[in-house]
Design a protein around this motif. Structure first.
Motif, PDB file in Angstrom:
ATOM      1  N   GLN A 161      23.036  25.100  68.645  1.00 17.31           N
ATOM      2  CA  GLN A 161      22.527  25.931  68.756  1.00 17.31           C
ATOM      3  C   GLN A 161      23.227  26.908  68.854  1.00 17.31           C
ATOM      4  N   ASN A 162      22.786  28.402  69.349  1.00 13.73           N
ATOM      5  CA  ASN A 162      23.434  29.897  69.073  1.00 13.73           C
ATOM      6  C   ASN A 162      24.381  30.136  67.929  1.00 13.73           C
ATOM      7  N   ILE A 163      23.663  29.487  66.997  1.00  9.44           N
ATOM      8  CA  ILE A 163      24.061  29.654  65.166  1.00  9.44           C
ATOM      9  C   ILE A 163      23.898  31.402  64.938  1.00  9.44           C
ATOM     10  N   ARG A 164      22.820  31.743  65.172  1.00 12.69           N
ATOM     11  CA  ARG A 164      22.925  33.203  65.057  1.00 12.69           C
ATOM     12  C   ARG A 164      24.325  33.765  65.810  1.00 12.69           C
ATOM     13  N   LEU A 165      23.874  33.410  66.575  1.00  9.97           N
ATOM     14  CA  LEU A 165      25.659  34.102  67.790  1.00  9.97           C
ATOM     15  C   LEU A 165      26.144  34.285  67.373  1.00  9.97           C
ATOM     16  N   ILE A 166      26.720  33.193  66.849  1.00  8.74           N
ATOM     17  CA  ILE A 166      28.015  32.420  66.634  1.00  8.74           C
ATOM     18  C   ILE A 166      28.429  33.491  65.202  1.00  8.74           C
ATOM     19  N   ARG A 167      27.424  33.602  64.202  1.00  6.77           N
ATOM     20  CA  ARG A 167      27.682  34.133  62.962  1.00  6.77           C
ATOM     21  C   ARG A 167      27.894  35.390  63.119  1.00  6.77           C
ATOM     22  N   GLU A 168      27.399  36.314  64.077  1.00  9.36           N
ATOM     23  CA  GLU A 168      27.344  37.751  64.218  1.00  9.36           C
ATOM     24  C   GLU A 168      28.895  38.153  64.714  1.00  9.36           C
ATOM     25  N   LEU A 169      29.260  37.195  65.899  1.00  7.75           N
ATOM     26  CA  LEU A 169      30.527  37.224  66.283  1.00  7.75           C
ATOM     27  C   LEU A 169      31.575  37.735  64.837  1.00  7.75           C
TER      28      LEU A 169
END
Length: 355
Positions: A161-169
């Motif tokens: 979950q929240n893969i895109r969020l952590i990629r951006e981070l």
């Protein structure tokens, strides 16, 4: 060395005055003379040397332990209290002021990322620090930053979950480090340059792991999202606060694609994040002469910050100037501590330490 007149006796010994007028020690069991004063001086010096060597050993052992802890990047630093005083200047009661690094070390971020209500808050805070505050962190705060980031990545890899969020981070952090490392030698980053290069390699490894994630379909074969009535599907879609999530959901199935293009859905999303004045400045008409709310949303996102909402936030007590998570007990002297608490956004948290 003992001062003149100090009692030199050891347990089981007594004073005896000899014929020459000198006092000597006698062992109470054997009755024989034990030694003269000079021998006790030598004995005392010997004991002091042993004590000195013992102290040196303890100091060396503590130093080795400290060096070992500092050399380990994954060392965590825990504090019993999960709150911290925040002062913007020195007072008679408290000298100095709290830094961003101190607050980051003292607040319980390692536990917060395991709470779904606090997860997005911590991730946004990490992103803001990665953008502009890395140089404000002490060496220990840098280690804790990387440790918490590692826990976030492992959590995302596990629950998918929240893969895109952590990629951006991670991309934000890597970009910032690339810029800062090039300025090495100007006291920009705390620590050895080789350590930062190693951390950059670690970030690239995490990015590769996230890119290789294959979302596994749940084994449950009961009621699915598309089996719900259209009104319920739209109701759920309206609760998504990110337009990219709507676009991704519309790519799952043709029916969902039709729903994701609903003009009213995008209109409510624009009105949720942006003011009427901002919307009027970015009006876009479709080929049919109607407002294209979807295109307007992505145009507005590039021009203005989106509205942020979190299930749980850090709070600052206006009465005692203590920063803590909501629901955390702190030594407040106010009659009604809850009325003194103010919720802080991640940016508000950063602003507290801009003196």
């Amino acid at each position: 060395m003992p001062f003149l007149g100090q009692d030199w006796r050891s347990p089981g010994q007594s004073w005896v005055k000899t014929a020459d007028g000198w006092k000597r020690f006698v062992d109470e069991k054997s009755g024989s003379f034990v030694s003269d004063l000079s021998s006790y001086c030598n004995k005392d010096v010997y004991n002091k040397e042993n004590l000195f060597n013992s102290l040196n050993y303890d100091v060396a052992a503590k130093k080795r332990k400290k060096d070992m802890l500092n050399s380990k990047t994954k060392t965590q630093y825990f504090h019993q209290e999960k709150w911290i005083y925040v002062h913007k200047g020195s007072t008679k009661e408290r000298h100095g002021y709290c830094t961003l690094g101190e607050a980051f070390n003292r607040l319980d971020f390692s536990t917060a990322i395991l709470d779904s209500r606090r997860f997005n808050y911590v991730v946004r805070l990490l992103e803001l620090i990665a953008k502009s505050q890395l140089t404000s962190l002490s060496g220990i705060a840098q280690k804790n930053f990387m440790n918490i980031l590692e826990k976030v990545v492992l959590k995302v890899l596990e629950d998918q979950q929240n893969i895109r969020l952590i990629r951006e981070l991670l991309q934000t952090l890597y970009t910032s480090l690339c810029t800062l490392v090039q300025r090495v030698g100007k006291s920009v980053l705390v620590g050895n340059i080789n350590m930062w290069v190693y951390r950059m390699e670690t970030i690239l490894h995490w990015q590769q792991q996230l890119n290789n994630v294959q979302i596994t379909r749940p084994a449950f074969k009961g009621l699915t999202f598309t089996d719900l009535p259209l009104c319920l599907q739209l109701n759920i879609m309206q609760r998504l606060s990110d337009g990219r999530d709507l676009v991704s959901l519309g790519q799952v199935a043709p029916d969902l694609h039709v729903l994701s293009e609903d003009r009213l859905l995008w209109k409510k999303l624009c009105q949720y994040h942006f003011s009427e004045r901002q919307i009027r400045k970015r009006l876009i008409l479709s080929d049919k002469g109607q407002l294209d709310w979807k295109k307007m949303y992505f145009k507005l996102v590039r021009c203005y910050p989106r509205k942020e909402q979190y299930g749980d936030t850090l709070q600052l007590c206006r009465h005692c100037h203590i920063l803590s998570w909501k629901g955390t007990d702190h030594p407040c002297t106010a009659n009604n501590p809850e009325s003194c608490s103010v919720s802080l956004s991640p940016q508000d948290f950063i602003n507290l330490f801009k003196f």
